[in-house]
Write an enzyme that holds these catalytic residues in place. Structure first.
Site, mmCIF file in Angstrom:
data_model
loop_
_atom_site.group_PDB
_atom_site.id
_atom_site.type_symbol
_atom_site.label_atom_id
_atom_site.label_comp_id
_atom_site.label_asym_id
_atom_site.label_seq_id
_atom_site.Cartn_x
_atom_site.Cartn_y
_atom_site.Cartn_z
ATOM 1 N N HIS A 84 36.944 46.375 58.425
ATOM 2 C CA HIS A 84 37.446 46.052 57.091
ATOM 3 C C HIS A 84 38.627 45.087 57.083
ATOM 4 C CE1 HIS A 84 38.428 46.485 52.901
ATOM 5 N NE2 HIS A 84 39.557 47.115 53.145
ATOM 6 N N LEU A 109 31.946 47.684 51.147
ATOM 7 C CA LEU A 109 33.002 48.660 50.935
ATOM 8 C C LEU A 109 32.713 49.591 49.754
ATOM 9 C CD1 LEU A 109 35.815 49.417 52.008
ATOM 10 C CD2 LEU A 109 36.779 47.975 50.214
ATOM 11 N N ARG A 165 43.519 55.824 57.264
ATOM 12 C CA ARG A 165 42.159 55.329 57.424
ATOM 13 C C ARG A 165 41.644 55.505 58.847
ATOM 14 N NH1 ARG A 165 42.319 49.746 53.785
ATOM 15 N NH2 ARG A 165 42.260 50.805 51.764
ATOM 16 N N GLU A 215 38.463 52.844 48.578
ATOM 17 C CA GLU A 215 39.252 54.047 48.807
ATOM 18 C C GLU A 215 39.646 54.719 47.506
ATOM 19 O OE1 GLU A 215 43.425 55.091 51.106
ATOM 20 O OE2 GLU A 215 41.975 53.736 52.011
ATOM 21 N N ARG A 232 46.836 49.591 58.724
ATOM 22 C CA ARG A 232 47.345 49.176 57.416
ATOM 23 C C ARG A 232 47.268 50.304 56.402
ATOM 24 N NH1 ARG A 232 45.017 47.388 52.805
ATOM 25 N NH2 ARG A 232 42.960 47.004 53.710
ATOM 26 N N GLN A 267 41.103 47.449 61.602
ATOM 27 C CA GLN A 267 40.939 48.637 60.771
ATOM 28 C C GLN A 267 39.480 48.835 60.380
ATOM 29 O OE1 GLN A 267 42.458 49.091 56.495
ATOM 30 N NE2 GLN A 267 43.862 50.390 57.674
ATOM 31 N N HIS A 301 37.375 50.758 57.936
ATOM 32 C CA HIS A 301 37.465 51.539 56.707
ATOM 33 C C HIS A 301 36.481 52.696 56.804
ATOM 34 C CE1 HIS A 301 37.528 52.573 52.469
ATOM 35 N NE2 HIS A 301 38.514 51.705 52.281
ATOM 36 N N PHE A 354 46.663 56.802 47.039
ATOM 37 C CA PHE A 354 45.875 56.120 48.063
ATOM 38 C C PHE A 354 46.203 56.789 49.381
ATOM 39 C CE2 PHE A 354 43.851 51.669 48.208
ATOM 40 C CZ PHE A 354 42.996 51.962 47.161
#
Length: 597
Positions: A366, A268, A302, A271, A401, A248, A250, A134
């Site tokens: 996000h 979304l 991100r 990821e 995050r 955040q 995304h 990730f």
């Protein structure tokens, strides 16, 4: 739990309502609320969990890509301290180090527990719990169930809660906490199915009601979720907010196309698509992350990837729809179907074959790193007996995050907080309810009755749309003082317009729900704008074009309290990590993207 019907104290001016008394009231039925409730039950305390939706229907299910734990299934050199170092680096060292260490130390046990409860995480060929890359993680640390990890986690938690016979009330909306500013005594709300008012009294209240990314016009939540209920309720009750300027975005939300029959804008695209090798291209066919992050490419943090996409679009290299292309078609079809089944099926239903062609994406709001200021070991706020867990709280994520840490936070902190409350209650005596609490509840019920009959010229949906547009335009990926101040001014105008509100429906209607949510959204929108204006630097998800550099003097948390004349903003220093985490930081672990090539 006890419940009685109550007639108003003044003989009729206040509507009748139900009075419910419970040891602990948990507001929010996602992973954080469920794990807290399970820990309470295991301590011998019977909580009542209330949620705005049906049982098992919570925002947790939208966390698709995975949950982090340093298991070392594929990379044995990984450990909790390196996980903590990655989290601090991604958070630009504004995280609460104790909160980070609590989460990273506890997650291996929490993941194995979830697997035992039925989360059914993917396995390697030799039977270990599988892990994937990730963004911004040094090793393959993200545990997953295809691309439906949040759904699998919540199903396991709900199943365990039912096994423990934890009481749950669905379709209940909490509109105000019953607090004198020093202590919380319960909450007031209404049953969304029949419109009846409910007063809850409790020895302790836990808020697990999500974040506030839904105040943006492009966001990855369902349209009526993450509207700021949790942090706004706590703020109004007397608790402080922290780090709310850090939102955040995304990098990969869906872009609305003419071919889509329904609105998919902002939804979304997990990821995990990039974690499994997906590549980003601009409209000119360039793999543009080579310019912005040649080492980590699409799996950089991100905030880095989202700003890169925004820059490509701003400079004219985006698509006609204001996005870029995400392409995983170089992978085998069977691999995509196996590792990304929900994404594959979604785009197939829209006439796009991910195994053959790219999908169009653009940044979307996000997650909100900020929230209520808490002691992470107890979940306690500055208001006695008011606890906060999950996205409603601040501290774990700092300025940005780490992907996969949201689900981790919910179960790690939820277990610790539930256990703490149970242990504390074992040493406490039940307290009498102060006379003024009933009056607080009845005042709220009168206000809700007045709201129901509001007959002005402006609908809640109109103000929702206006507020969300303000936030996207004035507190988005790229910010400056002039834009932020203009946003503050426009929010004030929207607040003024609520005096001319019209609610076309009774308390069971969506219009009434939106009218209630509007108050929460206004609180969080204004606080975010003010905090973003206050922080005159760029760090993590907060990027000021007029202050583009990171300033060491701003390595502080920004807190907001409800002052006598409005919002009071102040700063607090950040603690230092433990020796083990400092060593991991000094070792400089970093993702080698090219393992995926």
């Amino acid at each position: 739990m006890t419940a009685t019907d109550v007639r108003s104290a003044d003989g009729g001016e206040t509507p009748d309502y139900e009075a419910v008394s419970v040891p602990v009231l948990v507001v929010g039925a996602g992973a954080a609320g469920a794990r807290t409730a399970i820990a309470l039950r295991e301590q011998g305390v019977e909580p009542l969990v209330v949620g705005k939706r049906d049982h098992g229907d919570a925002h947790t299910v939208w966390a698709a890509g995975g949950i982090n734990a340093a298991l070392g299934s594929l990379d044995p050199e990984d450990d909790w301290a390196i996980h903590a170092a990655d989290t601090l680096n991604e958070g630009h060292h504004l995280n609460d180090p104790e909160a980070v260490e609590l989460v990273t130390k506890n997650m291996p046990e929490r993941v194995r527990e979830l697997d035992d409860w039925g989360a059914d995480f993917d396995r390697t060929d030799d039977g270990k719990i599988n892990q994937r890359y990730f963004g911004a993680q040094s090793f393959r640390r993200t545990v997953f169930n295809g691309d439906r990890t949040g759904e699998a986690v919540l199903e396991a938690l709900v199943s365990k809660a039912r096994e423990l016979e934890i009481p749950y009330r669905e379709n209940v909306m909490i509109t105000r906490l019953l607090s004198d500013g020093g202590r919380v005594y319960g909450a007031a709300g209404y049953d969304m199915a029949d419109g009846d008012f409910v007063q809850f009294t409790a020895e302790h209240v836990v808020l697990a009601a999500g974040g506030f990314s839904g105040v943006y016009s492009r966001h990855s939540s369902r349209d009526d979720e993450n509207t700021g209920d949790g942090p706004a309720l706590a703020f109004e009750a007397g608790a402080d907010l922290m780090d709310v300027e850090f939102v955040q975005f995304h990098p990969t939300g869906m872009v609305q196309l003419d071919a889509y029959e329904e609105d998919w804008s902002g939804e979304l695209v997990t990821e995990a698509v990039r974690g499994e090798g997906g590549r980003l291209f601009n409209a000119e066919g360039e793999r543009f992350m080579e310019r912005y992050s040649p080492d980590q490419m699409e799996l950089d943090a991100r905030d880095v990837v989202a700003r890169a996409i925004a820059q490509e679009v701003r400079e004219g290299r985006g698509t006609e729809n204001g996005g870029v292309f995400l392409d995983i078609s170089h992978r085998e079809r069977e691999f995509i179907e196996d590792r990304l089944p929900k994404m594959y099926e979604r785009f197939q239903s829209l006439g796009i074959d991910m195994a053959e062609e790219p999908v169009e994406v653009a940044p979307t709001a996000h997650y909100t790193m900020g929230g209520v200021d808490v002691d992470v070991h107890t979940g306690e706020t500055s208001v006695d007996r008011l606890h906060v867990v999950g996205e409603t709280m601040a501290g774990v994520h700092g300025a940005n995050r780490l992907g996969g840490n949201s689900l981790a936070e919910t179960v790690a902190v939820g277990e610790v907080v539930g256990t703490h409350i149970g242990e504390r209650m074992a040493d406490e005596e039940t307290t009498d309810l102060p006379n003024g609490v009933r009056a607080l509840a009845e005042r709220e019920f009168r206000a809700l009755s007045d709201l129901e009959t509001a007959d002005g010229d402006t609908t809640p949906r109109e103000l929702w749309a206006a507020l969300r547009e303000v936030m996207w335009e004035h507190a988005g990926i790229l910010r400056d003082e002039e834009t932020l101040q203009a946003g503050i001014d426009r929010i004030a105008e929207i607040r003024d317009r609520t005096g001319d509100l019209r609610v076309d429906g009774d308390r069971t209607s969506r219009e009434f729900e939106f009218a209630v949510d509007l108050s929460f959204m206004l609180t969080m929108a204004e606080t975010t704008l003010r905090a973003a204006k206050y922080r005159t630097e760029s760090r993590g998800a907060h990027f000021r074009e007029d202050h583009p550099d990171t300033d060491d003097d701003w390595r502080v948390n920004v807190l907001a309290s409800r002052g006598d004349t409005g919002y009071d903003l102040f700063t607090r220093g950040v603690g230092a990590p433990s020796e083990a985490v400092r060593e991991a930081l000094d070792e400089g672990h970093e993702l080698d993207y090219h393992h995926l090539e």
